[in-house]
Design an enzyme around this catalytic site. Structure first.
Site, PDB file in Angstrom:
ATOM      1  CE  LYS A  14      -2.223  -1.054   3.843  1.00 11.94           C
ATOM      2  NZ  LYS A  14      -1.571  -2.326   4.213  1.00 11.94           N
ATOM      3  NE  ARG A  89      -4.125  -1.271   9.985  1.00 11.56           N
ATOM      4  CZ  ARG A  89      -3.065  -0.683   9.412  1.00 11.56           C
ATOM      5  NH1 ARG A  89      -3.145   0.535   8.959  1.00 11.56           N
ATOM      6  NH2 ARG A  89      -1.930  -1.334   9.291  1.00 11.56           N
ATOM      7  NE  ARG A 128       7.437  -2.619   5.815  1.00  8.76           N
ATOM      8  CZ  ARG A 128       6.127  -2.393   5.902  1.00  8.76           C
ATOM      9  NH1 ARG A 128       5.412  -2.196   4.816  1.00  8.76           N
ATOM     10  NH2 ARG A 128       5.528  -2.392   7.058  1.00  8.76           N
ATOM     11  NE  ARG A 161       6.413  -0.159  10.074  1.00  9.90           N
ATOM     12  CZ  ARG A 161       5.218  -0.169   9.494  1.00  9.90           C
ATOM     13  NH1 ARG A 161       5.055   0.379   8.304  1.00  9.90           N
ATOM     14  NH2 ARG A 161       4.184  -0.736  10.079  1.00  9.90           N
ATOM     15  NE  ARG A 172       2.239  -4.562  11.315  1.00  6.45           N
ATOM     16  CZ  ARG A 172       3.251  -4.431  10.464  1.00  6.45           C
ATOM     17  NH1 ARG A 172       4.418  -5.016  10.705  1.00  6.45           N
ATOM     18  NH2 ARG A 172       3.117  -3.721   9.381  1.00  6.45           N
TER      19      ARG A 172
HETATM   20  P1  AMP Z   1       0.977   0.659   9.012  1.00  2.00           P
HETATM   21  O1  AMP Z   1       2.150   1.528   8.791  1.00  2.00           O
HETATM   22  O2  AMP Z   1      -0.205   1.045   8.168  1.00  2.00           O
HETATM   23  O3  AMP Z   1       1.302  -0.803   8.921  1.00  2.00           O
HETATM   24  O4  AMP Z   1       0.512   0.920  10.529  1.00  2.00           O
HETATM   25  C1  AMP Z   1       1.376   0.643  11.613  1.00  2.00           C
HETATM   26  C2  AMP Z   1       0.571   0.514  12.895  1.00  2.00           C
HETATM   27  O5  AMP Z   1      -0.102   1.746  13.170  1.00  2.00           O
HETATM   28  C3  AMP Z   1      -0.521  -0.525  12.864  1.00  2.00           C
HETATM   29  O6  AMP Z   1      -0.042  -1.825  13.159  1.00  2.00           O
HETATM   30  C4  AMP Z   1      -1.475  -0.001  13.936  1.00  2.00           C
HETATM   31  O7  AMP Z   1      -0.980  -0.266  15.247  1.00  2.00           O
HETATM   32  C5  AMP Z   1      -1.392   1.496  13.719  1.00  2.00           C
HETATM   33  N1  AMP Z   1      -2.407   1.956  12.739  1.00  2.00           N
HETATM   34  C6  AMP Z   1      -2.184   2.498  11.506  1.00  2.00           C
HETATM   35  N2  AMP Z   1      -3.337   2.796  10.888  1.00  2.00           N
HETATM   36  C7  AMP Z   1      -4.328   2.423  11.735  1.00  2.00           C
HETATM   37  C8  AMP Z   1      -5.756   2.448  11.673  1.00  2.00           C
HETATM   38  N3  AMP Z   1      -6.390   2.917  10.590  1.00  2.00           N
HETATM   39  N4  AMP Z   1      -6.439   1.965  12.739  1.00  2.00           N
HETATM   40  C9  AMP Z   1      -5.825   1.502  13.843  1.00  2.00           C
HETATM   41  N5  AMP Z   1      -4.487   1.431  13.954  1.00  2.00           N
HETATM   42  C10 AMP Z   1      -3.736   1.887  12.921  1.00  2.00           C
END
Ligand code: AMP
Length: 214
Positions: A14, A89, A128, A161, A172
């Site tokens: 994404k 999400r 990554r 990360r 996740r």
């Molecule tokens: P990402 O970079 O999109 O993988 O997001 C990293 C982390 O941020 C996720 O594992 C969640 O803990 C938090 N996070 C990001 N976007 C959301 C969302 N829309 N709702 C809830 N938690 C989020």
């Protein structure tokens, strides 16, 4: 062009595809993950609220992320369009987005569902690496930087990360299946959803996305 949602499990690409779309179409990437990581880095109140959820591979509470997206969508640079990466999400987030979009007079045109073989996701996420300077993304095997551990674009150090470690990745992915996958049904009836085969080469996947958008 108006709003686009990129939907898909962690590791589906994404962020990578959103960055390419931003460069080509000049509309902003709205990544809740990036915004939350920035808040954690800066030690803000938002960051303090979010950190424990993120570290454990859980989801940050809906009201927290809905608040930041609402504020972000109201900004001037979203007038022409925007790419939502990692939001919504959960079903309550999708319902809140519908309300906010209506309030702000914005339309979601496409929900792109990025589909990847589950075995591929773990390999992609474990390898990554992200640039702490400009946010560019690499992979130790599939997209290695020219110089080990350094960003090709800005020379800053690359990091892994904290949540890209096997145990947290599993959490996740579980959360994705439980809380986020039901969004496919939520959007089914809107006629906005498009499947994108998202295994393989970044540029080929991007080509498929652009074909859909045009
Ligand atoms: P990402 O970079 O999109 O993988 O997001 C990293 C982390 O941020 C996720 O594992 C969640 O803990 C938090 N996070 C990001 N976007 C959301 C969302 N829309 N709702 C809830 N938690 C989020």
């Amino acid at each position: 062009m108006t709003g686009i949602i990129l939907l898909g499990p962690p590791g589906a690409g994404k962020g990578t595809q959103a960055k390419k779309l931003t460069e080509e179409f000049g509309i902003p990437q709205i990544s809740t993950g990036d915004m939350l990581r920035e808040a954690v880095k800066n030690g803000t109140e938002l960051g303090r609220k979010a950190k424990a959820f993120m570290d454990s591979g859980g989801l940050v509470p809906d009201e927290v992320v809905i608040g930041i997206v609402k504020e972000r969508l109201a900004a001037g640079d979203c007038a022409k369009g925007f790419i939502l990466d990692g939001f919504p999400r959960t079903i309550p987030q999708a319902a809140a987005l519908d309300r906010v979009a209506e309030e702000l007079g914005k339309e979601i045109r496409f929900v792109l569902s990025l589909e990847v073989d589950p075995d591929e996701l773990m390999e992609r996420l474990c390898g990554r690496r992200t640039c702490t300077g400009c946010g560019a993304m690499y992979h130790v095997k599939f997209r290695a930087p020219k110089e080990d551990g350094k960003c090709d674009k800005c020379g800053t150090a690359l990091i892994q990360r904290d949540d890209d470690r096997e145990e947290t990745i599993r959490k996740r992915l579980e959360n994705y299946n439980k809380a986020t996958a039901p969004l496919l049904d939520y959007y089914k009836t809107t006629g906005k959803i498009r499947s994108v085969m998202a295994s393989g080469e970044i540029d080929a996947i991007y080509g498929n996305i652009v074909k859909i958008l045009r």
